[in-house]
Design a protein around this motif. Structure first.
Motif, short mmCIF file in Angstrom:
data_model
loop_
_atom_site.label_atom_id
_atom_site.label_comp_id
_atom_site.label_asym_id
_atom_site.label_seq_id
_atom_site.Cartn_x
_atom_site.Cartn_y
_atom_site.Cartn_z
N ALA A 1 0.83 -1.21 0.00
CA ALA A 1 0.00 0.00 0.00
C ALA A 1 0.87 1.26 0.00
O ALA A 1 0.63 2.19 -0.78
CB ALA A 1 -0.93 -0.01 1.21
N ILE B 1 -8.04 0.97 2.17
CA ILE B 1 -6.76 0.72 1.52
C ILE B 1 -6.98 0.15 0.12
O ILE B 1 -6.52 0.71 -0.88
CB ILE B 1 -5.89 -0.21 2.37
CG1 ILE B 1 -5.58 0.44 3.73
CG2 ILE B 1 -4.58 -0.53 1.63
CD1 ILE B 1 -4.82 -0.46 4.69
N GLY C 1 -9.22 2.49 -1.86
CA GLY C 1 -8.52 3.73 -2.13
C GLY C 1 -7.51 3.60 -3.27
O GLY C 1 -7.43 4.47 -4.16
N ILE C 2 -6.76 2.50 -3.27
CA ILE C 2 -5.79 2.29 -4.34
C ILE C 2 -6.49 2.01 -5.66
O ILE C 2 -6.11 2.54 -6.72
CB ILE C 2 -4.84 1.13 -3.97
CG1 ILE C 2 -3.99 1.52 -2.76
CG2 ILE C 2 -3.93 0.77 -5.14
CD1 ILE C 2 -3.13 0.41 -2.20
N THR D 1 -8.49 9.70 -2.67
CA THR D 1 -8.34 8.24 -2.68
C THR D 1 -6.96 7.80 -2.19
O THR D 1 -6.84 6.81 -1.47
CB THR D 1 -8.60 7.69 -4.09
OG1 THR D 1 -7.74 8.35 -5.04
CG2 THR D 1 -10.04 7.92 -4.50
N ALA E 1 -6.13 5.48 1.21
CA ALA E 1 -5.33 4.26 1.18
C ALA E 1 -4.16 4.31 2.13
O ALA E 1 -3.78 3.30 2.73
CB ALA E 1 -4.84 4.01 -0.25
N GLY F 1 -4.92 -2.61 -5.96
CA GLY F 1 -6.09 -2.39 -5.12
C GLY F 1 -6.89 -3.66 -4.88
O GLY F 1 -7.30 -3.95 -3.75
N GLU G 1 -4.87 -5.92 -2.56
CA GLU G 1 -4.94 -5.45 -1.17
C GLU G 1 -6.28 -5.81 -0.55
O GLU G 1 -6.34 -6.25 0.61
CB GLU G 1 -4.72 -3.94 -1.13
CG GLU G 1 -3.30 -3.49 -1.38
CD GLU G 1 -2.41 -3.71 -0.17
OE1 GLU G 1 -2.89 -3.60 0.98
OE2 GLU G 1 -1.21 -4.00 -0.37
N TYR G 2 -7.34 -5.59 -1.27
CA TYR G 2 -8.67 -5.90 -0.74
C TYR G 2 -8.77 -7.38 -0.35
O TYR G 2 -9.23 -7.72 0.76
CB TYR G 2 -9.74 -5.56 -1.78
CG TYR G 2 -11.14 -5.87 -1.33
CD1 TYR G 2 -11.90 -4.92 -0.65
CD2 TYR G 2 -11.71 -7.12 -1.57
CE1 TYR G 2 -13.19 -5.21 -0.22
CE2 TYR G 2 -13.00 -7.42 -1.14
CZ TYR G 2 -13.73 -6.46 -0.47
OH TYR G 2 -15.00 -6.76 -0.04
#
Length: 336
Positions: free
Chosen positions: A160, A222, A225-226, A255, A259, A323, A326-327
């Motif tokens: 991130a 996070i 946002g990414i 955004t 993140a 993104g 990360e999710y």
């Protein structure tokens, strides 16, 4: 480069000798380096001043963020970290304005000497204000930089931070060129676009921290946002007018802030049991520096083959993939 090389050593040192000595020494080094810029007569002097600035940044950022983590209730740490980052964003807006006024009315030397005096004064204030010790009664021996039980959480934080800082690393050198080529934007107009980005970040960062503290939702903040940072960059490349580009950049500031801010209290939680907040934020600064360093080099490598628009679209695609990654990773880790 100095921030990249010295952040972890300075964080380790602050865990052993305390936060205040590192902050005070870092502020005095920064004051001296800034003054040296004003009196430099050779490129060697400028190079030396820049090196010292990097070392001072590593000391003050690693120890300063660790001090904030030491003295803040964990349930409010996201908001406090957001405020700290917001101050940095405001500084990026005000610094050039104040520097320009100093240069116009007081001359070249004063442009550097006045900030040096301000920085030294702040160092003296930190020296005079009592600061709680980071050591706690009965604290066990600190573990290493890479806690084995938290390697995946640390990897998520690293990805991130690098994604956000890498985005800034590409935007800073190449967005002005794009705006000038496509819209014939003047330097003042380009500065306004970057001011929009900085102000959006300054407003969004405390808000993102407050949301994380109260509701959690790290995978949305996070990962989302990414992902939506990639969407914002894509929108900026499709925008037919400069105001629409500025609107997309405004969204990008929000955004990216969403993140980045939750990463900071999460880093604190990873290292809290070890009593190693200095290491935590030394690692964070290192991750952030990697992105800032890699972004311009990646852009330069691609620029020899592709036009700027393609580079930004590639960046948008990479952010989208990161993104989603990360999710999914954060959901698997079960973070709040």
């Amino acid at each position: 480069a100095m921030l990249l090389l010295f952040s972890i050593p300075m964080g380790l040192l602050s865990d052993r000798v305390g936060r205040r000595p590192l902050i005070v020494i870092g502020m005095f080094l920064l004051a001296g380096a800034t003054a040296l810029f004003g009196f430099s007569t050779t490129i060697t002097h400028l190079f030396a001043a820049r090196l010292v600035q990097g070392v001072s940044a590593a000391a003050t950022w690693s120890a300063g963020l660790a001090l904030l983590a030491d003295t803040t209730d964990p349930s409010r740490l996201g908001e406090r970290m957001g405020i700290a980052l917001s101050a940095v964003a405001l500084g990026t807006v005000l610094g050039p304005v104040v520097g320009g006024l100093l240069f116009e009315y007081l001359g070249y030397v004063a442009t550097f000497l006045v900030p040096a005096v301000v920085v030294a004064t702040v160092g003296l204030l930190v020296l005079a204000i009592p600061v709680p010790s980071c050591r706690r009664e009965g604290e066990r021996e600190r573990a290493g930089m890479l806690p084995r039980r938290h390697l995946f959480p640390l990897a998520a934080c690293a990805a991130a931070a690098i994604a956000v800082s890498g985005t800034y690393g590409v935007l800073d050198p190449y967005l002005p060129v794009y705006l000038h080529i496509v819209f014939s934007a003047s330097p003042a107009t380009i500065g306004l676009v970057f001011a929009v980005l900085a102000i959006a970040a300054a407003v969004a960062q405390p808000a993102a921290g407050r949301i994380y503290d109260r509701y959690g939702g790290s995978r949305y903040l996070i990962g989302g946002g990414i992902l939506f940072s990639g969407v914002a960059i894509f929108a900026a490349m499709q925008a037919p007018t400069l105001p629409l580009v500025a609107a997309a950049i405004l969204a990008l500031g929000i955004t990216l802030s969403s993140a980045l801010v939750p990463v900071m209290p999460i880093m604190a939680s990873i290292y809290r049991d070890q009593g190693s907040q200095g290491v935590a934020y030394g690692m964070y600064n290192t991750f952030y520096s990697i992105g800032l360093s890699a972004g311009p080099f990646a852009g330069a490598a691609l620029l020899s083959r592709y036009p700027l628009t393609v580079i930004f679209l590639l960046q948008a695609g990479v952010l989208g993939v990161i993104g989603v990654f990360e999710y999914l990773l954060i959901r698997r880790l079960g973070w709040r």
